[in-house]
Design a protein around this motif. Sequence first.
Motif, PDB file in Angstrom:
ATOM      1  N   VAL A 227     -85.383  59.911 -43.564  1.00 42.44           N
ATOM      2  CA  VAL A 227     -84.451  59.267 -42.637  1.00 42.44           C
ATOM      3  C   VAL A 227     -85.274  58.649 -41.507  1.00 42.44           C
ATOM      4  O   VAL A 227     -86.153  59.314 -40.932  1.00 42.44           O
ATOM      5  CB  VAL A 227     -83.427  60.285 -42.068  1.00 42.44           C
ATOM      6  N   SER A 228     -85.003  57.396 -41.173  1.00 46.09           N
ATOM      7  CA  SER A 228     -85.786  56.700 -40.147  1.00 46.09           C
ATOM      8  C   SER A 228     -85.576  57.368 -38.783  1.00 46.09           C
ATOM      9  O   SER A 228     -84.511  57.948 -38.531  1.00 46.09           O
ATOM     10  CB  SER A 228     -85.358  55.238 -40.067  1.00 46.09           C
TER      11      SER A 228
ATOM     12  N   SER B 115     -82.197  59.139 -37.245  1.00 42.59           N
ATOM     13  CA  SER B 115     -82.282  60.559 -36.846  1.00 42.59           C
ATOM     14  C   SER B 115     -81.788  60.738 -35.422  1.00 42.59           C
ATOM     15  O   SER B 115     -80.995  61.640 -35.114  1.00 42.59           O
ATOM     16  CB  SER B 115     -83.723  61.065 -36.929  1.00 42.59           C
ATOM     17  N   GLN B 116     -82.284  59.854 -34.559  1.00 39.08           N
ATOM     18  CA  GLN B 116     -81.917  59.936 -33.137  1.00 39.08           C
ATOM     19  C   GLN B 116     -80.409  59.736 -32.962  1.00 39.08           C
ATOM     20  O   GLN B 116     -79.739  60.457 -32.207  1.00 39.08           O
ATOM     21  CB  GLN B 116     -82.695  58.864 -32.356  1.00 39.08           C
ATOM     22  N   GLU B 117     -79.890  58.745 -33.727  1.00 37.20           N
ATOM     23  CA  GLU B 117     -78.454  58.431 -33.656  1.00 37.20           C
ATOM     24  C   GLU B 117     -77.617  59.640 -34.088  1.00 37.20           C
ATOM     25  O   GLU B 117     -76.659  60.034 -33.414  1.00 37.20           O
ATOM     26  CB  GLU B 117     -78.181  57.233 -34.569  1.00 37.20           C
TER      27      GLU B 117
ATOM     28  N   LEU C  51     -74.264  64.379 -32.811  1.00 41.73           N
ATOM     29  CA  LEU C  51     -74.102  65.825 -32.974  1.00 41.73           C
ATOM     30  C   LEU C  51     -73.883  66.516 -31.625  1.00 41.73           C
ATOM     31  O   LEU C  51     -73.208  67.542 -31.524  1.00 41.73           O
ATOM     32  CB  LEU C  51     -75.364  66.374 -33.651  1.00 41.73           C
ATOM     33  N   GLN C  52     -74.422  65.933 -30.586  1.00 44.98           N
ATOM     34  CA  GLN C  52     -74.302  66.532 -29.247  1.00 44.98           C
ATOM     35  C   GLN C  52     -73.052  66.079 -28.489  1.00 44.98           C
ATOM     36  O   GLN C  52     -72.771  66.572 -27.401  1.00 44.98           O
ATOM     37  CB  GLN C  52     -75.559  66.199 -28.438  1.00 44.98           C
ATOM     38  N   GLU C  53     -72.292  65.133 -29.106  1.00 41.60           N
ATOM     39  CA  GLU C  53     -71.026  64.688 -28.486  1.00 41.60           C
ATOM     40  C   GLU C  53     -70.049  65.869 -28.472  1.00 41.60           C
ATOM     41  O   GLU C  53     -69.994  66.650 -29.436  1.00 41.60           O
ATOM     42  CB  GLU C  53     -70.395  63.559 -29.317  1.00 41.60           C
ATOM     43  N   PRO C  54     -69.223  65.994 -27.441  1.00 40.60           N
ATOM     44  CA  PRO C  54     -68.301  67.159 -27.397  1.00 40.60           C
ATOM     45  C   PRO C  54     -67.215  67.107 -28.481  1.00 40.60           C
ATOM     46  O   PRO C  54     -66.788  68.144 -28.977  1.00 40.60           O
ATOM     47  CB  PRO C  54     -67.685  67.077 -25.987  1.00 40.60           C
TER      48      PRO C  54
ATOM     49  N   PHE D 180     -85.435  70.739 -34.608  1.00 32.10           N
ATOM     50  CA  PHE D 180     -85.694  70.988 -36.033  1.00 32.10           C
ATOM     51  C   PHE D 180     -85.278  69.766 -36.876  1.00 32.10           C
ATOM     52  O   PHE D 180     -86.003  69.330 -37.772  1.00 32.10           O
ATOM     53  CB  PHE D 180     -84.937  72.241 -36.489  1.00 32.10           C
ATOM     54  N   LEU D 181     -84.097  69.227 -36.560  1.00 36.75           N
ATOM     55  CA  LEU D 181     -83.611  68.064 -37.321  1.00 36.75           C
ATOM     56  C   LEU D 181     -84.540  66.868 -37.147  1.00 36.75           C
ATOM     57  O   LEU D 181     -84.938  66.221 -38.123  1.00 36.75           O
ATOM     58  CB  LEU D 181     -82.192  67.676 -36.878  1.00 36.75           C
ATOM     59  N   GLN D 182     -84.891  66.578 -35.898  1.00 28.57           N
ATOM     60  CA  GLN D 182     -85.669  65.357 -35.610  1.00 28.57           C
ATOM     61  C   GLN D 182     -87.104  65.449 -36.101  1.00 28.57           C
ATOM     62  O   GLN D 182     -87.657  64.476 -36.604  1.00 28.57           O
ATOM     63  CB  GLN D 182     -85.645  65.070 -34.105  1.00 28.57           C
TER      64      GLN D 182
END
Length: 962
Positions: A929-930, A934-936, A941-944, A918-920
């Motif tokens: 947002v480029s 976005s990818q960064e 966000l997926q880092e623990p 949804f975000l991407q």
Amino acid sequence: MDEQALLGLNPNADARYRQRAMAYFEQLKESQDAWEVCAEALAKGIYNDDHVKFFCFQVLEHQIKFRHAGLSAPQQQLIRECLMKWLQCQLISPQPEKSFIRNKAAQVLALTFVMEYLTLWPKFFFDILSLVGSNPHGVDIYLRTLMAIDAEVVDRDIMHSPEETRRNTLIKDSMREQCIPHLVESWFQILQTYQQSHPELTCLCLEVVGAYVSWIDLNLIANDRFVNLLLSQMSMDELREEACDCLFEIVNKGMDPVDKTKLVESLCQVLQTAGFFNVDQEEDVDFLAKFSRLINGMGLSLVQSWTKLAKAGSVKEATDTLQALEAKVPLLLQLLVHEDDDISANMVGFCYDYLHVLKQLPQLTDQQKTNIEALMLAVMKKLTYDDEYNFENEGEDEAMFVEYRKQLKMLLDRLAQVSPELLLEAVRRVFTNTMQNWQSSPFMEVEVAIRLVYMLGEALPASHGAHFSGDTAKTNALQDMMRTLVSCGVSSYQHSSVALEFFETVVRYDKFFLVEPQHIPNVLMAFLDQRGLRHNSPKVRSRVAYLFSRFIKTLHKHMNAFIEDILTRIQDLLALAPPENGFPALLTSDDQLFMFETAGILIVNGESPVERKQAMMRSLLTPLMEAFGLLLAKLLQETEEESQVALADLLSHAVGFASRTSKAFSNKQTVKQCGCTEVYRDCLQTFLPALSCPVQKGVLRSSVRSFLHRMIICLEEEVLPFVPSASEHMLKDCEAKDLQEFIPLISQITAKFKRHVSPFLQQIFMPLVLAIFEVLARPAEDNDQTAALEKQMLRRSYFSFIQTVTGSGMNEVMANQGAENIEQVVFTIIQGAVDFPDPIAQKTCFIILSKLVELWGGKDCMVGFPDFIYKNIVPACFMAPLKQTFDLSDAQTVLTLSECAVTLKMIHLKRGPEFIQFLQQEYLPSLQVSPEISQELCHVLQEPDVKVLKTYLKAFFQQARL
């Protein structure tokens, strides 16, 4: 010039003219060249009116201060010429200008100097000096200008920008190079020439020397001819105080420690030879106040020199400096014991620092020990009240003495650090001698003797904090003194200051009675009779009420034999209404709070059986309940506002007193264990009807609400039956403040009883929320700061309440409110997170959103909630930090951003890859947002570790707002 407008400059002019004058002033300030009229008026002496002259200088001052750089060279030249012409006029004027005009002129000259000295007017001082010559009027302006320059360039109390600081440094450097020796010579000539004929000019010149000596070459001033002149002026009545101040500034100048010691010693020698050290023969206290300040400055300078030399390992120089320092102690003592407290207070700094030096020495000499004892006696003497101290109506003089006593206490503490044994012995000697003859001693001697024992409590090292265990010498000495204090009869001394000191000391050393409990009955009687709670001074009675509660708290285990007797004796002090006999009550209602607390402690902590405790607590609280019922009925009938206020106050006191008794309970002694549940339930039953009283609502609701808070803690579940009806009453006709104070009560119940109150909460939830919405929606004046603040606080309380509900594991409370209501509430949370620039409330909102996602955003989610997450919660996490009002340099706002990060993390936890997609693909592209960013962001966000996301988001939003 506008003559009509100038009329408004007169302080007695009417408002219309004054307004016109103000408008004219603004017009002249803003005009490019209208100020020239003012400059010309000053140069030609066109106006005689002082207010007009002052006005002209003000206009000129504004031009120089704010517009100088924009003036043309001829205009700048015009200012210089006009100022010099005005100065020239002063030289031939028979009368000098008024002081306020001369000061303003000096200010304008100083501003011109600051702007032009380095570039356009390097001969500023030479021009002025050659113009004024030896003319007294001119010399006066010259000296005032120097003082104004000091204020602009040197004064450390005035904040300067870095640019101004650089400019000021350059000015001082240039002055040192170009003109300081000439200025110093001019000062010497002025001091010499005018000391007889114009003492006021000489004093002003001494002030100038004192101001400039801090940054010019000291040798220009600290030389034989200057110092001899200053010393001769120390003997002239009209000059001596200023001469003293000037010498003080010379001594205060920063310099090499060895040179400083030499300077101080040479000055001391000269002063001593001239007879200034014979303080006892000097009757002029104003001069002695200045002189003591000078000696204090000398002493502090020597201490500073010794410290630097000792640190540097310069043994011989440090020893010499210490000798010089010790040689000043006799003079220090003379000034410290002077009967004038201002003179004495000036020596505290020197005394304190000298003791600090002694503390650092490996061993004390006999002479140093003698010095310490002499200082102790001096401090003890100065602690003593004088005959004129007004104990019943303390004014400014009394307040100053209290402050001075605090300084002396610091000295006593420092003395204790240097030599606790000497201090203990000195106090013991003074105390014992005084107590042997207390009947025939003046009150101030008796008071100070007890005071000293009291002060030992803080002065002695903390390791002896218990005072009656550990070091035998100290323990024995203190125990002896306490035994004497409580058994010698001094508690009967008639003066209020002695009575207060007695009780303060008894309570400070209440642990003494654990060691020697046989003295408790005597001291209890002192508390309870005309020596304490029934003393003829209201001040004593009030303080004793508080001290008695402290005494009982500490020693309640030793009170068992006296409980019933004490309760009987204080019964009249617990009466709610003042006595009917026309006499005022012995204690105020604030004092009575302590008495009720004391009574509660005695009952609860006694060893009586439960039935007896129950009976005693009932007999303590029943009179309050009975009086409450009668007073409430009376209030409902009363029409006079003044009487209504008085009755509401009494009702509020009754509730407060009952509430205060409950402070006696603890985890070891609960209400239930003491058999007191029923009596407090009766109190609730009695007090709750006051919530529906239509008059004096604020006072009554506030006191009953406080009582409910206490009962939630003390009565546990027993309080729950009373909560629904109490809540119903408190939600009727309420203001923002009422609601704001009611919410913590509901939050307390929610947090404490959780599932027990779930049905009640479900029932009250929407009525409470709707009451809040209604109050928040009420229109208020734009500039009504109080109403705005009350709404902000209510909003915070509302969010806090929702946080408590969502965080208490009672999912059903909100879930059972119906879809429409839930949506309405959750939208207010979104609004709170984004729309109101209040980081405290925003942080709470994000905590709630995170919790709601946790509760309703997973596999077993509430219908429609995932959609709500994507449409509302995710945008809130981005919209709030993107607002200009979201200040990322503010600590509270950074905490809000942290909670925002936690919310996003929780959404990812509950929705997984769907959220990332949804975000991407949808949301971040809508924000422009480029793809790389976005990818960064999605990767982070997926880092623990959520900390990584918190740090990243701060940088992300800082960049996004550029």
